[in-house]
Design a protein around this motif. Structure first.
Motif, PDB file in Angstrom:
ATOM      1  N   PRO A   1       0.819  -1.219   0.000  1.00 47.41           N
ATOM      2  CA  PRO A   1       0.000   0.000   0.000  1.00 47.41           C
ATOM      3  C   PRO A   1       0.852   1.268   0.000  1.00 47.41           C
ATOM      4  O   PRO A   1       1.872   1.345   0.679  1.00 47.41           O
ATOM      5  N   ASP A   2       0.407   2.267  -0.769  1.00 48.54           N
ATOM      6  CA  ASP A   2       1.115   3.547  -0.897  1.00 48.54           C
ATOM      7  C   ASP A   2       2.574   3.347  -1.322  1.00 48.54           C
ATOM      8  O   ASP A   2       3.461   4.112  -0.922  1.00 48.54           O
ATOM      9  N   LYS A   3       2.801   2.331  -2.141  1.00 47.04           N
ATOM     10  CA  LYS A   3       4.165   1.952  -2.524  1.00 47.04           C
ATOM     11  C   LYS A   3       4.963   3.120  -3.090  1.00 47.04           C
ATOM     12  O   LYS A   3       6.129   3.314  -2.729  1.00 47.04           O
ATOM     13  N   ASN A   4       4.355   3.892  -3.963  1.00 47.98           N
ATOM     14  CA  ASN A   4       5.100   4.929  -4.677  1.00 47.98           C
ATOM     15  C   ASN A   4       5.554   6.092  -3.813  1.00 47.98           C
ATOM     16  O   ASN A   4       6.423   6.864  -4.231  1.00 47.98           O
ATOM     17  N   ILE A   5       4.970   6.213  -2.617  1.00 49.92           N
ATOM     18  CA  ILE A   5       5.387   7.299  -1.726  1.00 49.92           C
ATOM     19  C   ILE A   5       5.865   6.769  -0.368  1.00 49.92           C
ATOM     20  O   ILE A   5       5.999   7.535   0.586  1.00 49.92           O
ATOM     21  N   ARG A   6       6.127   5.460  -0.302  1.00 49.93           N
ATOM     22  CA  ARG A   6       6.729   4.910   0.916  1.00 49.93           C
ATOM     23  C   ARG A   6       8.074   5.574   1.147  1.00 49.93           C
ATOM     24  O   ARG A   6       8.803   5.874   0.204  1.00 49.93           O
ATOM     25  N   LEU A   7       8.416   5.789   2.403  1.00 49.23           N
ATOM     26  CA  LEU A   7       9.689   6.423   2.708  1.00 49.23           C
ATOM     27  C   LEU A   7      10.838   5.436   2.548  1.00 49.23           C
ATOM     28  O   LEU A   7      10.785   4.315   3.042  1.00 49.23           O
ATOM     29  N   LEU A   8      11.850   5.889   1.845  1.00 54.04           N
ATOM     30  CA  LEU A   8      13.086   5.135   1.684  1.00 54.04           C
ATOM     31  C   LEU A   8      14.207   6.068   2.087  1.00 54.04           C
ATOM     32  O   LEU A   8      14.440   7.081   1.408  1.00 54.04           O
ATOM     33  N   ASP A   9      14.861   5.763   3.183  1.00 59.27           N
ATOM     34  CA  ASP A   9      15.896   6.641   3.718  1.00 59.27           C
ATOM     35  C   ASP A   9      15.343   8.059   3.916  1.00 59.27           C
ATOM     36  O   ASP A   9      15.958   9.049   3.547  1.00 59.27           O
ATOM     37  N   GLN A  10      14.132   8.109   4.501  1.00 58.32           N
ATOM     38  CA  GLN A  10      13.454   9.369   4.858  1.00 58.32           C
ATOM     39  C   GLN A  10      13.031  10.198   3.642  1.00 58.32           C
ATOM     40  O   GLN A  10      12.809  11.406   3.760  1.00 58.32           O
ATOM     41  N   LYS A  11      12.899   9.562   2.486  1.00 58.74           N
ATOM     42  CA  LYS A  11      12.485  10.285   1.281  1.00 58.74           C
ATOM     43  C   LYS A  11      11.415   9.464   0.558  1.00 58.74           C
ATOM     44  O   LYS A  11      11.556   8.244   0.431  1.00 58.74           O
ATOM     45  N   PRO A  12      10.330  10.100   0.078  1.00 57.90           N
ATOM     46  CA  PRO A  12       9.311   9.354  -0.673  1.00 57.90           C
ATOM     47  C   PRO A  12       9.933   8.651  -1.880  1.00 57.90           C
ATOM     48  O   PRO A  12      10.769   9.236  -2.587  1.00 57.90           O
ATOM     49  N   LEU A  13       9.513   7.431  -2.109  1.00 60.43           N
ATOM     50  CA  LEU A  13      10.107   6.600  -3.158  1.00 60.43           C
ATOM     51  C   LEU A  13      10.133   7.316  -4.510  1.00 60.43           C
ATOM     52  O   LEU A  13      11.151   7.314  -5.209  1.00 60.43           O
ATOM     53  N   ILE A  14       9.036   7.950  -4.877  1.00 65.91           N
ATOM     54  CA  ILE A  14       8.950   8.582  -6.194  1.00 65.91           C
ATOM     55  C   ILE A  14       9.940   9.722  -6.355  1.00 65.91           C
ATOM     56  O   ILE A  14      10.357  10.053  -7.467  1.00 65.91           O
ATOM     57  N   GLN A  15      10.355  10.318  -5.254  1.00 64.80           N
ATOM     58  CA  GLN A  15      11.264  11.468  -5.322  1.00 64.80           C
ATOM     59  C   GLN A  15      12.613  11.101  -5.934  1.00 64.80           C
ATOM     60  O   GLN A  15      13.253  11.931  -6.582  1.00 64.80           O
ATOM     61  N   TYR A  16      13.053   9.861  -5.733  1.00 61.10           N
ATOM     62  CA  TYR A  16      14.336   9.428  -6.301  1.00 61.10           C
ATOM     63  C   TYR A  16      14.309   9.512  -7.829  1.00 61.10           C
ATOM     64  O   TYR A  16      15.267   9.988  -8.454  1.00 61.10           O
ATOM     65  N   SER A  17      13.219   9.057  -8.423  1.00 61.73           N
ATOM     66  CA  SER A  17      13.108   9.090  -9.887  1.00 61.73           C
ATOM     67  C   SER A  17      12.962  10.517 -10.394  1.00 61.73           C
ATOM     68  O   SER A  17      13.543  10.878 -11.424  1.00 61.73           O
ATOM     69  N   ILE A  18      12.192  11.331  -9.689  1.00 62.31           N
ATOM     70  CA  ILE A  18      12.011  12.724 -10.090  1.00 62.31           C
ATOM     71  C   ILE A  18      13.345  13.459 -10.068  1.00 62.31           C
ATOM     72  O   ILE A  18      13.722  14.146 -11.027  1.00 62.31           O
ATOM     73  N   GLU A  19      14.098  13.306  -8.985  1.00 66.20           N
ATOM     74  CA  GLU A  19      15.367  14.015  -8.848  1.00 66.20           C
ATOM     75  C   GLU A  19      16.382  13.560  -9.886  1.00 66.20           C
ATOM     76  O   GLU A  19      17.107  14.386 -10.471  1.00 66.20           O
ATOM     77  N   ALA A  20      16.449  12.255 -10.147  1.00 66.44           N
ATOM     78  CA  ALA A  20      17.403  11.742 -11.135  1.00 66.44           C
ATOM     79  C   ALA A  20      17.074  12.289 -12.522  1.00 66.44           C
ATOM     80  O   ALA A  20      17.969  12.670 -13.283  1.00 66.44           O
TER      81      ALA A  20
END
Length: 236
Positions: free
Chosen positions: A21-40
């Motif tokens: 549940p809420d996979k795409n915005i789960r926190l990974l190292d204190q950052k929402p998962l989707i943010q990694y792809s956006i930033e890259a």
């Protein structure tokens, strides 16, 4: 960037996820998962615009805060379990062309579940795409599960999944095979919109290392990605 090389990066992130549940915005190292792809994508030199297509107001807010464009909320018929990636991409491109009058020669699909994909992967994949004058490209990683070694049950009898004239090949004699890792897809606009495909006639692969090819689908995958991030930070 040359206008003829304009590339739209699309990150699809629907709100519903049964497995995690809420996979795409789960926190990974204190950052929402989707943010990694956006930033890259934002940091890569080959992407003209980064947009997120989602049906979730919450995901839209997080994505905008991370720097992505979210020009619409995806309709319900493209946000269920049966929705296909190609339909989601075509909907986004059609919106840009018909509503915003913005046109892109190349479309890049970046799954939000590939947080360890690096800026260099996006740039090198796009360089490979242009170098070979490809119609399409997908990121891949070396597979440890060779189809020659797979078996299936025929009733209760164990039989080879692939029929092969030589049934005694050693593992070291087998050619390398690769699996799609889901991190990067690049396709020409016309292949997507006119041929209705993500795979063109000239299709190429960009090889990514296993440690950057984790695709988050389960809680275990999330823990594995956290471990990899921790290891990388310790080695830097």
């Amino acid at each position: 960037m040359n206008s003829s090389l304009k590339c739209l990066a699309i990150i699809p992130a629907r709100g519903g996820s049964k497995g995690l549940p809420d996979k795409n915005i789960r926190l990974l190292d204190q950052k929402p998962l989707i943010q990694y792809s956006i930033e890259a994508a934002l940091q890569s030199s080959c992407v003209t615009e980064v947009m997120v297509t989602t049906d979730s107001i919450k995901i839209a807010e997080i994505s905008r805060h991370a720097g992505a464009t979210v020009p619409f909320l995806r309709p319900a018929e493209l946000s269920n379990d049966e929705a296909k990636s190609i339909d989601v991409l075509q909907h986004a491109v059609d919106f840009y062309e018909s509503q915003l009058k913005q046109y892109y020669s190349y479309i890049m699909l970046l799954q939000p579940t590939s947080p360890l994909r690096q800026v260099q992967d996006i740039e090198q994949a796009f360089t490979t795409f242009l170098q070979y004058e490809a119609d399409s490209l997908q990121s891949i990683t070396l597979s440890h599960n060779h189809p020659y070694l797979l078996r299936e049950l025929d009733g209760e009898q164990l039989v080879p999944y692939l029929k092969h004239e030589d049934s005694h090949l050693r593992r070291q004699d087998l050619k390398d095979v690769y699996a799609l890792n889901g991190a990067i897809y690049i396709v020409k606009r016309d292949v997507l919109m006119i041929e209705h495909s993500l795979v063109g006639h000239r299709n190429y692969g960009y090889i990514m290392p296993e440690e950057r090819s984790i695709d988050i689908d389960t809680a275990f995958d999330l823990r594995l990605a956290q471990f990899m991030l921790t290891q990388n930070s310790l080695s830097n």
